[in-house]
Design an enzyme around this catalytic site. Sequence first.
Site, short mmCIF file in Angstrom:
data_model
loop_
_atom_site.label_atom_id
_atom_site.label_comp_id
_atom_site.label_asym_id
_atom_site.label_seq_id
_atom_site.Cartn_x
_atom_site.Cartn_y
_atom_site.Cartn_z
N ASP A 89 7.98 1.46 -4.73
CA ASP A 89 9.04 2.45 -4.67
C ASP A 89 8.49 3.78 -5.17
OD1 ASP A 89 8.91 1.77 -7.38
OD2 ASP A 89 11.08 1.91 -7.69
N TYR A 127 7.61 7.34 -7.17
CA TYR A 127 7.48 7.73 -8.58
C TYR A 127 8.84 8.21 -9.07
CZ TYR A 127 2.42 7.78 -7.68
OH TYR A 127 1.14 7.44 -7.35
N PHE A 142 2.10 6.49 -3.25
CA PHE A 142 1.01 6.83 -4.17
C PHE A 142 0.73 8.34 -4.25
CE2 PHE A 142 0.08 2.39 -3.05
CZ PHE A 142 0.00 1.84 -4.31
N HIS A 198 -3.46 -4.80 -7.48
CA HIS A 198 -2.89 -3.46 -7.46
C HIS A 198 -3.76 -2.49 -8.26
CE1 HIS A 198 0.14 -0.27 -8.05
NE2 HIS A 198 0.73 -0.77 -6.98
#
Length: 239
Positions: A66, A68, A79, A196
């Site tokens: 989702d 920031y 990102f 991740h």
Amino acid sequence: MTIENENVRAWLGDAPAQVRETCNQLLAEVEAMRTEQTIYPPQDDILNALAWTGPADVRVVILGQDPYHGPGQAMGLSFSVHAGCKLPPSLRNIYKELVADLGCDMPATGDLSNWARQGVLLLNTTLTVREHAANSHAKLGWRKVTDYVVQRCCELPQPVVFLAWGAHAIRLVGDAMAAAGANVPGSNKFCLASTHPSPLSATRAAKDVCAFMGSQPFSRANRLLVDAGAEPIDWARVG
């Protein structure tokens, strides 16, 4: 941003009615919620991933969870943050691996829009978030839209490389490929999986999955694209 944008229309114009209706409903719902709470990204940026990278242009898919949730960061691309923003920890690790993998200079900005312009679909699976509340919109309903988009990526005629970072992305790509079934072109869809890039997991391998750091996702993706007859991504060109 609405589904009237040319690229968004290319993604969703022929989607099942339920997908299109859900998208329009959620856009209206989020806009109404903004009268009482702060939500990211801005309303016009919610569908940026689809608006900036049309289906015919996709060569790589990078899935985030989702947006920031801090002020001024989210821009509708997974990102990515606006130029001038401090790099979030996950993006900082992505850049460290980029430099180690390709031997390029450290990018000067966290704005990944040039990746999007080159055919990198930077898609969060949930498209909005409440300020300072990670995953706060995870159950709002965006997955009906984004799951459809990921499945569409599996059915595109051109070569596509999925960079699946973390269990959430790995599971989503696997489910999409299974759902697409016979519609997945047999030799030109690829999944490069790792943990991740967040500080908690970037250096730690998981069961059957290598650590993100050292996984060389950028050079490996380009080799797969070139071997499949597609143009590589200029990963060093961001912003």
